[in-house]
Design an enzyme around this catalytic site. Structure first.
Site, PDB file in Angstrom:
ATOM      1  N   GLY A 131     -24.985 -28.487  24.640  1.00 22.49           N
ATOM      2  CA  GLY A 131     -24.848 -29.127  25.937  1.00 22.49           C
ATOM      3  C   GLY A 131     -24.314 -28.209  27.020  1.00 22.49           C
TER       4      GLY A 131
ATOM      5  N   GLY B 119     -35.732 -37.473  25.462  1.00 22.46           N
ATOM      6  CA  GLY B 119     -35.796 -38.768  24.797  1.00 22.46           C
ATOM      7  C   GLY B 119     -35.735 -39.914  25.782  1.00 22.46           C
TER       8      GLY B 119
ATOM      9  N   ILE C  13     -13.014 -27.206  38.089  1.00 22.41           N
ATOM     10  CA  ILE C  13     -14.085 -26.222  37.989  1.00 22.41           C
ATOM     11  C   ILE C  13     -14.038 -25.250  39.165  1.00 22.41           C
ATOM     12  CG2 ILE C  13     -16.593 -25.902  37.946  1.00 22.41           C
ATOM     13  CD1 ILE C  13     -16.780 -28.641  36.560  1.00 22.41           C
TER      14      ILE C  13
ATOM     15  N   LEU D 176     -14.122 -34.927  29.899  1.00 22.51           N
ATOM     16  CA  LEU D 176     -13.606 -33.804  29.134  1.00 22.51           C
ATOM     17  C   LEU D 176     -14.344 -33.685  27.812  1.00 22.51           C
ATOM     18  CD1 LEU D 176      -9.813 -34.517  29.727  1.00 22.51           C
ATOM     19  CD2 LEU D 176     -11.169 -32.722  30.831  1.00 22.51           C
TER      20      LEU D 176
ATOM     21  N   HIS E  48     -13.297 -32.617  24.891  1.00 18.97           N
ATOM     22  CA  HIS E  48     -12.556 -33.096  23.724  1.00 18.97           C
ATOM     23  C   HIS E  48     -12.471 -34.620  23.693  1.00 18.97           C
ATOM     24  CE1 HIS E  48      -9.856 -31.593  26.917  1.00 18.97           C
ATOM     25  NE2 HIS E  48      -9.063 -32.620  26.654  1.00 18.97           N
TER      26      HIS E  48
ATOM     27  N   HIS F  71      12.825 -18.744  18.549  1.00 20.55           N
ATOM     28  CA  HIS F  71      13.344 -17.999  19.700  1.00 20.55           C
ATOM     29  C   HIS F  71      13.015 -16.508  19.541  1.00 20.55           C
ATOM     30  CE1 HIS F  71      15.975 -16.762  22.946  1.00 20.55           C
ATOM     31  NE2 HIS F  71      16.496 -15.839  22.137  1.00 20.55           N
TER      32      HIS F  71
END
Length: 467
Positions: free
Chosen positions: A42, A117, A187, A321, A323, A446
């Site tokens: 994509g 499609g 973007i 997004l 994810h 640390h």
């Protein structure tokens, strides 16, 4: 004879489509994916997330070599930009990852049906039909994952010569003299940062009074200061009144605070957001309805108003997004098989990959105030973090919003080095229904940048140790 009947047919092979297809195959479904691109993955893999991050990393290395090595005691001759090599590296990464998805399809027995499609309703056996060219394929279920496309601006037609979109901005043959970015979203700021580091003058024109709307105002203002210090010109509350083109040069008339300004540019990047990609798939004819915002309407199982047809990702409500699309696709196909997972929308991180990076989950202060939800604030500046000082990356802050009674994390916002990675700790704690006290009790190595997260959490009760 090619088999044309499947348990699930996925329309689109982006992060929602290909991930959903793989998970469905793992769960025992016979799966096909319809994708008209020459490669899988994509927008994200081909011309979005991956190539943009490749160029962001390359341009950061170039900027470090040019402007920051000397302070570390590294003396080099003036670095020279080889843009052709940089672009080739980006293309190679894209090719490797898209080929990797194709390998995963073969490994999981997923059929790739190449072409456009179009939904054609159900047959007599109640199978959903999809037409691809002269062929018709049947699926017990259909998953729509067609993604999104850029929003066009009237009067600024994209020719990918003078006026370019995000795809064109990832493939320029030379560094522009002056790049004007229309839109101060994720973007636009990311791609503007790429070309700014590589030597272009960059100006951002945004109609709204602030960059990155719906983000935490304090961290956005800090990012704006940082970008201006890097040399980016940012014009807010500004609109383009007119554009004149002469010999591949543009003169933009911009109105800001009732004042008119002319800006000359040799490239104009249109980055005014994205919209769901819904045209040409036969949605209306198949009974797939849209909501009042123009997204596909779905129920808790991600099924549309057409029985047997599901939708995930940018074409349904929520942040656009990669994810988010992948997680929705996994949950969707698992629910098809009787499982009952759910997407925790409160913990979906958003990231702006500028430098410094900005990352966040949950609510902002204005949102909590508008909803009447009480909250306490904890903050910590990276200036007080030992690792950030050692890295010479002290710009930015960590900010946590906590319910004063339940101690639940309502929002978390980071501006600083590697914010995209740091936010994962807070996502984990919040996903496990943890509280700010859980972060406080966690032992952080640390010196690390993650100590800033603990310090901000301590600051909720005025207990920060290094502030």
């Amino acid at each position: 004879m090619v088999d044309k009947t499947f348990d699930l047919i996925v329309l689109g092979a982006g992060p929602g489509g290909y991930v959903g297809a793989i998970r469905a195959s793992q769960l025992g479904m016979k799966v096909a994916v319809v994708e008209q691109r020459a490669t899988l993955g994509g927008v994200c893999l081909n011309e979005g997330c991956i190539p943009s991050k490749a160029l962001l990393d390359s341009s950061e290395h170039y900027s470090l070599a040019k402007n920051h090595f000397a302070m570390h005691g590294i003396e080099i001759t003036e670095p020279k930009l080889n843009l052709t090599t940089m672009m080739q590296r980006k293309d190679n990464i894209v090719s490797e990852l898209t080929s990797g998805v194709e390998y995963l399809f073969k490994k999981n027995g997923i059929s790739w049906i190449k072409g456009q499609g179009i939904l054609r309703g159900t047959d007599n056996d109640h199978f959903q039909q999809i037409e691809v060219g002269p062929e018709v394929y049947k699926g017990k279920k259909i998953l729509l994952a067609t993604g999104s496309c850029p929003v066009a601006i009237p009067g600024l037609p994209i020719d990918n010569s003078l006026i370019i979109d995000s795809t064109g901005a990832l493939s320029l043959a030379e560094v522009p003299d002056h790049l004007v970015v229309v839109g101060a979203g994720y973007i636009g700021l990311e791609l503007g940062s790429v070309w700014l580091r590589l030597g272009a003058k960059v100006s951002v024109v945004e109609m709204l009074p602030e960059m990155l709307p719906k983000s935490d105002p304090e961290t956005v203002k800090a990012l704006q200061r940082s970008l201006k210090k890097q040399g980016m010109n940012i014009h807010l509350n500004a609109r383009i009144e007119d554009i004149q083109v002469d010999n591949n040069q543009a003169t933009l008339t911009v109105i800001r605070k009732n004042k008119t300004q002319e800006i000359e540019a040799d490239k104009i990047l249109i980055s005014a957001g994205r919209k769901p990609n819904l045209e040409g798939y036969g949605l209306k004819e198949s009974g797939v309805e849209l909501d009042e915002s123009g997204f596909i309407r779905v129920d808790d199982n991600y099924m549309t108003t057409a029985p047997g047809i599901y939708a995930v990702g940018d074409i349904i409500d929520g942040p656009m997004l990669a994810h988010k699309a992948s997680e929705e696709a996994v949950v969707c196909v698992e629910r098809m098989t009787g499982q009952a997972p759910a997407v925790n929308y409160h913990t979906i991180p958003g990231v702006c990959y500028t430098w410094p990076e900005m990352a966040s989950i949950g609510k902002t202060e204005p949102e909590l105030e508008e909803e009447g939800i009480p909250f306490k604030v904890g903050k910590f500046n990276f200036m007080g973090n030992g690792r950030a000082r050692a890295m010479a990356e002290t710009e930015g802050l960590v900010k946590i919003l906590v319910h004063p009674e339940t101690r639940k994390i309502l929002g978390f916002h980071i501006l600083g080095p590697h914010a995209s990675d740091l936010i994962a700790e807070v996502v984990a704690v919040t996903s496990l229904n943890g509280t700010v006290d859980d972060i406080v009790r966690m032992i952080h190595s640390h010196p690390t940048l993650s100590e800033a997260i603990k310090e901000a959490s301590l600051d909720v009760d005025d207990s920060a140790l290094h502030a």
